[in-house]
Each structure stands twice: as C-alpha cells, then as structure tokens.
Design a protein around this motif. Structure first.
Motif, mmCIF file in Angstrom:
data_model
loop_
_atom_site.group_PDB
_atom_site.id
_atom_site.type_symbol
_atom_site.label_atom_id
_atom_site.label_comp_id
_atom_site.label_asym_id
_atom_site.label_seq_id
_atom_site.Cartn_x
_atom_site.Cartn_y
_atom_site.Cartn_z
ATOM 1 N N TYR A 186 11.742 7.706 8.289
ATOM 2 C CA TYR A 186 13.104 7.603 8.328
ATOM 3 C C TYR A 186 13.964 7.945 9.356
ATOM 4 C CZ TYR A 186 17.740 6.397 6.075
ATOM 5 O OH TYR A 186 19.313 6.244 5.818
ATOM 6 N N VAL A 187 14.102 9.362 9.799
ATOM 7 C CA VAL A 187 15.053 9.915 10.818
ATOM 8 C C VAL A 187 14.575 9.658 12.146
ATOM 9 C CG1 VAL A 187 15.507 12.227 11.514
ATOM 10 C CG2 VAL A 187 15.336 12.011 9.324
ATOM 11 N N THR A 188 13.302 9.299 12.425
ATOM 12 C CA THR A 188 13.058 9.008 13.817
ATOM 13 C C THR A 188 12.937 7.486 14.090
ATOM 14 O OG1 THR A 188 10.345 8.931 13.369
ATOM 15 C CG2 THR A 188 11.601 10.981 14.018
ATOM 16 N N LEU A 197 0.748 -1.192 0.030
ATOM 17 C CA LEU A 197 -0.059 0.048 -0.015
ATOM 18 C C LEU A 197 0.761 1.305 -0.098
ATOM 19 C CD1 LEU A 197 -2.742 1.400 0.293
ATOM 20 C CD2 LEU A 197 -2.494 1.026 2.618
ATOM 21 N N SER A 198 1.807 1.396 0.893
ATOM 22 C CA SER A 198 2.898 2.349 0.972
ATOM 23 C C SER A 198 3.588 2.532 -0.553
ATOM 24 C CB SER A 198 3.871 2.161 1.977
ATOM 25 O OG SER A 198 3.205 2.150 3.196
ATOM 26 N N LEU A 199 3.937 1.587 -0.902
ATOM 27 C CA LEU A 199 4.675 1.579 -2.584
ATOM 28 C C LEU A 199 3.737 2.213 -3.345
ATOM 29 C CD1 LEU A 199 6.807 0.939 -4.486
ATOM 30 C CD2 LEU A 199 5.515 -1.318 -4.760
ATOM 31 N N CYS A 200 2.420 1.602 -3.404
ATOM 32 C CA CYS A 200 1.502 2.165 -4.405
ATOM 33 C C CYS A 200 1.060 3.745 -4.368
ATOM 34 C CB CYS A 200 0.188 1.461 -4.583
ATOM 35 S SG CYS A 200 0.350 -0.477 -4.697
ATOM 36 N N LEU A 247 12.783 -4.022 1.213
ATOM 37 C CA LEU A 247 12.709 -2.988 2.262
ATOM 38 C C LEU A 247 12.579 -3.642 3.555
ATOM 39 C CD1 LEU A 247 10.455 -0.675 0.423
ATOM 40 C CD2 LEU A 247 12.665 -0.245 0.872
ATOM 41 N N ALA A 248 12.055 -4.677 3.738
ATOM 42 C CA ALA A 248 11.774 -5.569 5.064
ATOM 43 C C ALA A 248 13.124 -5.636 5.784
ATOM 44 C CB ALA A 248 11.204 -6.854 4.700
ATOM 45 N N THR A 249 14.201 -5.880 5.042
ATOM 46 C CA THR A 249 15.676 -5.872 5.631
ATOM 47 C C THR A 249 16.399 -4.700 5.767
ATOM 48 O OG1 THR A 249 16.527 -6.527 3.536
ATOM 49 C CG2 THR A 249 15.695 -8.362 4.748
ATOM 50 N N LEU A 271 8.293 3.798 5.024
ATOM 51 C CA LEU A 271 7.225 3.347 4.386
ATOM 52 C C LEU A 271 5.995 3.636 5.570
ATOM 53 C CD1 LEU A 271 8.216 0.346 2.135
ATOM 54 C CD2 LEU A 271 7.319 2.557 1.459
ATOM 55 N N HIS A 272 6.410 3.053 6.710
ATOM 56 C CA HIS A 272 5.380 2.815 7.792
ATOM 57 C C HIS A 272 4.717 4.483 8.128
ATOM 58 C CE1 HIS A 272 7.006 -0.949 9.687
ATOM 59 N NE2 HIS A 272 6.219 -1.322 8.579
#
Length: 417
Positions: A171-173, A50-53, A323-325, A333-334
């Motif tokens: 990403y930063v947090t 979903l995030s990718l789309c 991305l999972a790794t 993405l989250h």
C-alpha cells in the motif's frame, strides 16, 4: 464465459479428486484448470481471489475453490465447488480411520503413502515455480516473498503479522497512477446482514442443539473445531501446534502418536490438510463409542470446520472486484500474494524435510530458529522416490494423477522387498 452446472460439477469434481499436496499444489491445480485450460477466470481475478483467501481464516485453497464457484455461478456454484473440494478427501479419511482403528499403523498403506508423499514434494515444487512466475513480477515482490519466507522460517513470526506487513508495504510503496474507472456497485448492507445471519445460524445452530441435548463429546468436538476455524489463518500448519496441544494434553482425546499418524494420513489424501480435524474427531468417536459415534463425530467436525468457509466467502467475495478500481488497495493485495509465495515455500521446505528425514531437530541462535535435519536419518527410499517422481513430472511430463498412482504402487512394492 459462464459454465453450465454440469461442467462446474465435472471440473470441480476433478479438482477435488486430484487436490493432493497441500495448498501450494492445490492452488496450482486450480490455476491450471480455471485460468490456463479454460477461460473461466482471468489472471488478475485469480490472484486477487488468492490474496483475499489468504486473509481469511480457514483453508485458503478450499475458500479459493468456493470463490471461483461463486464467481462463475453464484451461491449455488460456490456451494458445489466448495463441497466437491472437501468431500473426496473426507470420504478417504473416513475409510482410513476405519482401517487405522482395525489394523493400527498400516505398514503396507504407509509404504504406499511414502510414494505419494515423495510425489507431493515434486508437485509442490512445480506449484511454487508456476505461482512465482505469476506473482513475483518485479524486484519488490521478490523481496517481499524472500522476507516472508525468512520471517516464518527463521523467526517463526505469526502468519497474520507477515501478511499485514506485506499489505502495508504494498500500500505504502505504490507509485502508479490512480485510475478513474468506476467501482462496481457495493452490495447492499441489508443483504449482507441477511447472509451473515443465515450462515451463522447454519454453522452454530447444530452445535447449540448438541449442547442442549447433552451430547457432551460431540458438542465439545464441535465447539473446539468451530473455534479452530476462526483462528486458522494461513492454513492448517499455522494451528497444528495449538490443535495438538489441545486434543492431546487438554482433552486427551488421542495420544501424541495417534495425532502424528492423523497428520501423516491427512497429508496424503486429497483436499485441505485441515481434514486432520475429521480424522481426530472420528478416531475419538471410535475410541469412545465405536463406528456410529465415529461417523457422528466426523460429521460434526466437518460441519464445524468448513461451514464457516462459506460464510467468509459469501460475505467478502462481493467486495473483491472493487479493489481493482482502488490501486493502493490492489497493490496491498499484490504484496500479500508475494508474501504468500514465501509462506508456501516455508511449508514446502517443512514438508520435504519431514518426508526425507526421520529426525529434524531445531537449532536456535537468539531469535533465529531453523530446522537442521540429522543426515544420519535420511530415508534413502524417500529420496529415491522423490527423484523418480521428479523425473516423471519434469522430464517425462506425466500428469499428477498418473504420477501419484505410479508412485503409490512403487512405494508399496518397496515394502515387500
């Protein structure tokens, strides 16, 4: 679990037939069918997809269906899932264009659609509730969702900027531990270049042929909707203003009233809202050359709008599992997924206000602009139908298809009272 092709056709055919209500409801429906009812996709894979789309141009729900089909059965599965998500709505749109051209504003049909629109409001609320429970798992993501909503609802910030900010924040947090899991092998560059070449040729080749053949109207339609497909970040709502300005003012293919009717009818059919492009193209063809040109224009619009969706997915999907790794990228993405909840909430509010009120003027205070519906224009029938749909879905647990059919009949009945 790998489904058979017949199971894939059956399930995605059902999704295509029931995909009313815009992206929020469609995303929820696919979650029910692919994650909850069947062990075809796990929760994290679905949310990553979903995030990718949401990052890609084009209708995100259609691309999510394409990704799911690709994940389950490769390119063949992706083609089946994507096509079945679009074709039922495209068939309905084609019929509606013929009826619209013959009978004008179709008051009886519009009355039935009012019942459908009222149901859509409830479906979207249900979808938001379900998606929020899955995506907003902590305070940070709830904050991102709230800020995403305010950014687009009150400040009218561009959708890509909101998504970029959410990704950077995630990403930063990120403060978790970096995993040592091995990343899946990256696709070979040669293969991906081949995929890009094939789909670019499939997408743009027919449009170039129309241009060389001197089919000006069809080529103009095709090239415009091809450009639209590249800039449609965040779904159809994000580009409706640009589309309306171009087709009404620049090309003068349709009038303002016809454009509003096109949007209203597209909102109440299954499939992505961007099918409004097919309606506009077919109506333009009908006006300029009758039914044969309308059919040709509709095919051109569908081709120019949806073929690039397969291009984006087949290029990007093979990289998603990596991305999972990579925890920081996964956290980005989250963050995007949380912002998407806020953006969909904005779409839900916009849709609800425009169904329940006949006049929704904008009120501005400096950079802040919010809709302030005129209470005097509240449509009592729409309100009653919405409450009734809420009872059927939340109280009596009626299914989506049953509720839509019942509410369409009740809306039509109100017309004759």
């Amino acid at each position: 679990m790998t489904p058979s092709l017949s199971d894939l056709v059956r399930v995605f055919g059902r999704i295509g037939l029931l995909s009313f209500g815009g992206p929020a409801a469609q995303i929820s429906l696919m979650h029910q069918e692919l994650v909850e009812r069947r062990p075809w996709l796990d929760e994290q894979a679905y949310l990553r997809a979903l995030s990718l789309c949401m990052l890609l141009p084009g209708p995100e729900a259609m691309q999510l269906a394409t990704y799911a089909g690709w994940r389950l059965r490769g390119v063949t599965g992706g083609l089946i899932a994507g096509a079945l998500f679009v074709l039922p709505g495209a068939f309905v749109i084609a019929i509606l264009v013929g009826l619209y051209a013959a009978f004008g504003d179709l008051p009886v049909v519009q009355a039935g659609f009012l019942g459908v629109k009222a149901t859509v409001i409830v479906i979207v609320l249900q979808a938001l509730r379900n998606l929020s429970r899955k995506a907003l798992t902590d305070k940070q993501h709830r904050v991102i969702a709230g800020l995403g909503f305010l950014a687009i609802f009150a400040l009218n910030l561009p959708f890509p900027l909101i998504i970029l900010a959410a990704a950077i924040w995630g990403y930063v947090t990120f403060n978790g531990e970096v995993t040592t899991a091995d990343a899946p092998p990256a696709p070979q560059a040669k293969g991906m270049l081949g995929t890009a070449a094939i789909w670019l040729a499939l997408w743009l080749g027919p449009l170039l042929a129309l241009t060389l053949a001197g089919q000006k109207l069809l080529s103009d339609l095709g090239w415009f909707f091809a450009r639209l497909a590249v800039v449609t970040f965040g779904g159809a709502y994000a580009v409706l203003a640009y589309m309306t300005q171009t087709v009404v003012e620049k090309y003068q293919w349709v009038s303002t009233d016809q454009m509003i009717d096109a949007l209203g009818l597209a909102e109440t059919t299954p499939g992505p809202l961007i099918l409004v492009t097919q309606f506009v193209a077919m109506l333009t063809g009908q006006i300029n050359g009758g039914a044969p040109l309308a059919i040709a224009a509709g095919v051109v619009a569908l081709w120019a709008t949806f073929v690039p969706c397969f291009l984006w997915i087949f290029l990007a999907a093979p990289y998603l599992d990596q991305l999972a790794t990579r925890p920081r990228l996964s956290a980005a993405l989250h963050g995007i997924t949380a912002a998407v909840v806020g953006v969909i909430l904005n779409l839900s509010v916009w849709f609800s206000l425009n169904v329940l009120f006949q006049t929704v003027p904008q009120q501005s205070w400096g950079p802040v602009t919010i809709p302030r519906p005129d209470p005097a224009t509240l449509d009592p029938a729409a309100l009653i139908l919405t409450l009734l749909a809420g009872l059927l879905i939340f109280k009596f647990k009626f299914g989506m298809a049953t509720t839509l059919a019942i509410m369409a009949m009740i809306g039509t009945g109100i017309h004759f009272l």
